[in-house]
Design a protein around this motif. Sequence first.
Motif, mmCIF file in Angstrom:
data_model
loop_
_atom_site.group_PDB
_atom_site.id
_atom_site.type_symbol
_atom_site.label_atom_id
_atom_site.label_comp_id
_atom_site.label_asym_id
_atom_site.label_seq_id
_atom_site.Cartn_x
_atom_site.Cartn_y
_atom_site.Cartn_z
ATOM 1 N N TRP A 42 0.041 -3.566 4.372
ATOM 2 C CA TRP A 42 -0.505 -2.266 4.743
ATOM 3 C C TRP A 42 0.088 -1.713 6.045
ATOM 4 C CZ3 TRP A 42 -2.619 -2.726 9.562
ATOM 5 C CH2 TRP A 42 -2.991 -4.006 9.975
ATOM 6 N N ILE A 70 0.853 -1.184 0.000
ATOM 7 C CA ILE A 70 0.000 0.000 0.000
ATOM 8 C C ILE A 70 0.895 1.243 0.000
ATOM 9 C CG2 ILE A 70 -1.824 1.226 1.229
ATOM 10 C CD1 ILE A 70 -2.633 -1.535 0.148
ATOM 11 N N ALA A 73 2.042 1.613 5.876
ATOM 12 C CA ALA A 73 1.297 2.752 5.346
ATOM 13 C C ALA A 73 0.130 3.147 6.247
ATOM 14 C CB ALA A 73 0.782 2.439 3.938
ATOM 15 N N LYS A 91 -5.029 5.081 -1.072
ATOM 16 C CA LYS A 91 -4.781 3.914 -0.224
ATOM 17 C C LYS A 91 -5.968 2.954 -0.272
ATOM 18 C CE LYS A 91 -1.589 6.091 3.052
ATOM 19 N NZ LYS A 91 -1.383 6.543 4.449
#
Length: 439
Positions: free
Chosen positions: A243, A24, A246, A33
Amino acid sequence: MFQWMPKLPTAPFCPSEVQGTITIPRHASSWRKFLAFMGPGLLVSVGYMDPGNWATDIEGGSKFGYSLLSIIFLSNLIAILLQSLCVRLGMVTGQDLAQACRAEFKLPLNVILWLFAEIAIAACDLAEILGSALALNLLFHLPLVWGVLITGFDLVVVLLLQGKGFQWLEAIILGLVATIAFCFLVEILFAHPDWAAVAQGYLPQSSIVANSNQLYLAVSILGATVMPHNLYLHSAIVQTRKWQDAIPDTRTAVRYATWDSTLSLIAALFVNSAILIVAASTFHFSGNQQVAEIQDAYQLLTPLLGSGLASLLFGLALLASGQSSTFTGTIAGQVIMEGFLDLRIPCWQRRLLTRCLAIAPALLGLSLLGESGVGKLLVLSQVVLSLQLPFAIVPLILFTGNVKLMGKFANPLWIKILAWAVAGIITGLNLWLLSRFLF
């Protein structure tokens, strides 16, 4: 939605080898995102519009008009709830449903759950084979037996895609789903449905309970919509997104992934609704209420709608439906085998095994029942899937409600009550469906 993603490392589509391979973007906006999370829900949604759904939707629309749209809508709400639990399990624990079963249950129970899951995969593959073979028969007049054998060559496509990365598979599935949606959008324009009656069809219908034949079809639609292998699949492929760097807030990441599955299932709702709406508008209100087979619907679309394009688009959508479900069925089989048995075999070997287990009963059924028996085989595959569903739903609800396993992300009380109510209703209706099917 794929252009900002980094180039992926080459890897086959086996779950353990694609986990965390799609990063991400760290400094992107919230909107970008969220878009980077889009993909897993799309793969799951194809199971809700596979050829097994077509027979029930067509028969329901031709016999009872728009009234069973309410059941399609209810089934979709149930699917959204269950798939959201899969997202939560996979992203919070880092385990898919099969892995969680292996970690939490004893060996004998795991073996039983694994066998049931494998039966579900074979039943799903049977529907995909029959749907693709029927599409080839309708479009190119190939005998169904030849169509069944030709579908075995999709193994070559899987092999060619190995090493391209999970992103390629998501893009291909997007193209197939878009094909199905476009074809039925045009079909609806040809059919000219009564939109006021369509809107009323989504409201609860008391006539469904009063009419045993209508209730039988309603339960069939419910059983054909919610697929057990999708629960294993979704809890695994949400982990393809890396993820953590991020989005440090797990709750936000879960929300993004849940929206991905919810929007994708809304697309599946459109497709299933469109199949029933076209059947109702074209057949029910023209006096052709006996249409229950996919091939009958194909043959009647052209004379009733006055355009040869209607039948062509119908066949293309059926072919796209069967092929898209084929890819996701392969990954689901890998998830189940790796999760329950911790056994990792090459993806092409797994695909070959699953396809052989489905081709054999397809050929046997066609030899015994003839080409007119395709509808019966499709319904049988959906009954088998329905019977396996509780064996996937119950562990999912148990795990996502376990505070020790899920921490603060464990299901709140209202979700527990709702989820167990859904499990009880589905189990009871499936037992009733089996009794009607057998007796």
